[in-house]
Design a protein around this motif. Structure first.
Motif, PDB file in Angstrom:
ATOM      1  N   ASP A 183      34.481  -3.696  17.552  1.00 14.58           N
ATOM      2  CA  ASP A 183      35.062  -3.248  16.281  1.00 14.58           C
ATOM      3  C   ASP A 183      35.866  -4.383  15.641  1.00 14.58           C
ATOM      4  OD1 ASP A 183      36.698  -2.132  14.254  1.00 14.58           O
ATOM      5  OD2 ASP A 183      36.672  -0.172  15.228  1.00 14.58           O
ATOM      6  N   ARG A 215      37.874  -4.500  13.166  1.00 13.55           N
ATOM      7  CA  ARG A 215      39.261  -4.149  12.826  1.00 13.55           C
ATOM      8  C   ARG A 215      40.151  -4.205  14.071  1.00 13.55           C
ATOM      9  NH1 ARG A 215      40.597   0.620  11.016  1.00 13.55           N
ATOM     10  NH2 ARG A 215      42.084  -0.091   9.449  1.00 13.55           N
ATOM     11  N   GLU A 264      39.583   1.147  20.356  1.00 14.57           N
ATOM     12  CA  GLU A 264      38.240   1.176  19.783  1.00 14.57           C
ATOM     13  C   GLU A 264      37.612   2.569  19.890  1.00 14.57           C
ATOM     14  OE1 GLU A 264      34.883  -2.073  19.671  1.00 14.57           O
ATOM     15  OE2 GLU A 264      34.741  -1.028  21.586  1.00 14.57           O
ATOM     16  N   GLN A 316      37.962   5.045  17.031  1.00 22.09           N
ATOM     17  CA  GLN A 316      37.150   4.809  15.827  1.00 22.09           C
ATOM     18  C   GLN A 316      37.967   4.949  14.538  1.00 22.09           C
ATOM     19  OE1 GLN A 316      33.504   7.110  15.896  1.00 22.09           O
ATOM     20  NE2 GLN A 316      32.895   6.301  17.882  1.00 22.09           N
ATOM     21  N   LEU A 317      39.107   4.301  14.482  1.00 17.68           N
ATOM     22  CA  LEU A 317      39.997   4.409  13.319  1.00 17.68           C
ATOM     23  C   LEU A 317      39.442   3.651  12.120  1.00 17.68           C
ATOM     24  CD1 LEU A 317      43.368   3.893  15.219  1.00 17.68           C
ATOM     25  CD2 LEU A 317      42.337   6.062  14.499  1.00 17.68           C
ATOM     26  N   GLN A 318      39.563   4.278  10.945  1.00 17.10           N
ATOM     27  CA  GLN A 318      39.052   3.678   9.703  1.00 17.10           C
ATOM     28  C   GLN A 318      40.176   3.227   8.768  1.00 17.10           C
ATOM     29  OE1 GLN A 318      35.624   3.334   9.380  1.00 17.10           O
ATOM     30  NE2 GLN A 318      35.692   4.112  11.481  1.00 17.10           N
ATOM     31  N   GLY A 319      41.403   3.730   8.996  1.00 20.23           N
ATOM     32  CA  GLY A 319      42.519   3.310   8.153  1.00 20.23           C
ATOM     33  C   GLY A 319      43.258   4.435   7.458  1.00 20.23           C
ATOM     34  N   HIS A 320      42.673   5.632   7.455  1.00 15.11           N
ATOM     35  CA  HIS A 320      43.284   6.764   6.737  1.00 15.11           C
ATOM     36  C   HIS A 320      43.909   7.782   7.693  1.00 15.11           C
ATOM     37  CE1 HIS A 320      39.890   9.167   8.119  1.00 15.11           C
ATOM     38  NE2 HIS A 320      39.119   8.137   7.770  1.00 15.11           N
ATOM     39  N   GLU A 321      43.858   7.502   8.989  1.00 14.74           N
ATOM     40  CA  GLU A 321      44.195   8.530   9.978  1.00 14.74           C
ATOM     41  C   GLU A 321      45.693   8.691  10.238  1.00 14.74           C
ATOM     42  OE1 GLU A 321      40.145   6.914  10.843  1.00 14.74           O
ATOM     43  OE2 GLU A 321      42.120   6.013  10.579  1.00 14.74           O
ATOM     44  N   LEU A 365      45.927  -0.186  12.191  1.00 24.41           N
ATOM     45  CA  LEU A 365      44.604   0.407  11.991  1.00 24.41           C
ATOM     46  C   LEU A 365      44.604   1.806  11.383  1.00 24.41           C
ATOM     47  CD1 LEU A 365      43.183  -0.702  15.447  1.00 24.41           C
ATOM     48  CD2 LEU A 365      42.649  -1.712  13.234  1.00 24.41           C
ATOM     49  N   ASP A 369      44.390  13.178  13.657  1.00 24.93           N
ATOM     50  CA  ASP A 369      42.994  12.719  13.660  1.00 24.93           C
ATOM     51  C   ASP A 369      42.633  12.076  14.993  1.00 24.93           C
ATOM     52  OD1 ASP A 369      42.356  13.191  10.763  1.00 24.93           O
ATOM     53  OD2 ASP A 369      44.038  11.815  10.532  1.00 24.93           O
TER      54      ASP A 369
END
Length: 215
Positions: free
Chosen positions: A24, A26, A73, A76-81, A100, A147
C-alpha cells in the motif's frame, strides 16, 4: 542527524516492509514520514529503525515496524475513516493511523504512557487524534461506530464490544491467542455476520481489561 534518521527510515521501508509484501503506497509513505525515533527513549533512538520491538517503559513495547505496517495495511484506509486504536503505547502507531485516516480515537490503560504519547503527538502537529485513559476492551461507545479498529495488545479472544462498534464493512485487526504467542486476526463485519482471516503469527504484550486478560 535528521538526515541520517530519514535514511534509516527509507532503509527500514525498503528492506523490512517492501521485501515482505507491504504494498500500500499510502502505508509506505506514512512509514517513511513518521519519525519513529522520537517515540522511544534517547538511549534507544539508534535502534528505532531496526527490525524488532523496543521497550517504552511500564513493561510495554513499541511494535516491530513490519507488524505496524502489516496491521495498518490490513485496515485498507483511504483517508476518510474514523479509526479506533486500542493501546496507544508510545503513540507511534497512532501517528501512522493519523497520517492515513480522518480521525483517530486512541485508548491507553496507563496514564504515564498516554501523557508521553500526547506530548509527542502534539509536538508533531497531529490535530486529528483524540486520546483517553480507559479499558480499551470496552471500546469507545460514545464515539462509535468506527470504520476500522486496531488492537495493539494480545487478547484471549476477540473482544465483542469492539466487533459491535464496527460499521458494516468495517475491519478490526487484533492479536488473539495465549500470553506467549498470538495469531493476527482480521475481523470484517459483513451482512452475513463476521468474517475472520489470519494475517500470521505474532507476539504482543497482554491486552488487559474486561474482555482481555486480568491484570
Amino acid at each position: 542527524m535528521n538526515n541520517n534518521f530519514q535514511k534509516a527510515r527509507d532503509r527500514m521501508v525498503d528492506t523490512q516492509l517492501v521485501t515482505r509484501g507491504i504494498y500500500d503506497p499510502r502505508v509506505l509513505a506514512a512509514m517513511r514520514k513518521v519519525p519513529r525515533h522520537l517515540f522511544v527513549s534517547e538511549a534507544l533512538q539508534s535502534q528505532a529503525y531496526a527490525d524488532h520491538p523496543l521497550p517504552i517503559g511500564d513493561k510495554q513495547t513499541i511494535s516491530q515496524p513490519y507488524i505496524v505496517a502489516l496491521m495498518t495495511e490490513a485496515l485498507q484506509l483511504q483517508g476518510h475513516e474514523k479509526v479506533l486504536e486500542i493501546g496507544t503505547g508510545s503513540g507511534y502507531q497512532t501517528a501512522i493511523l493519523a497520517e492515513l485516516a480522518e480521525r483517530v480515537f486512541s485508548i491507553e490503560r496507563l496514564p504515564s504512557l498516554l501523557h508521553k504519547a500526547r506530548h509527542i503527538l502534539e509536538k508533531l502537529g497531529y490535530r486529528n487524534v483524540v486520546l483517553k485513559v480507559g479499558d480499551g476492551t470496552m471500546g469507545w461507545p460514545e464515539e462509535a461506530p468506527f470504520d476500522a479498529i486496531l488492537v495493539s495488545a494480545g487478547a484471549p479472544k476477540v473482544p465483542q464490544p469492539l466487533v459491535d462498534q464496527l460499521v458494516m464493512g468495517g475491519r478490526l485487526v487484533v492479536p488473539v491467542g495465549d500470553r506467549l504467542s498470538q495469531d493476527l486476526v482480521l475481523v470484517e463485519r459483513v451482512p452475513e455476520g463476521i468474517r475472520k482471516s489470519s494475517l500470521g503469527g505474532c507476539r504482543f504484550v497482554d491486552l488487559i481489561g474486561k474482555w482481555g486478560w486480568e491484570e
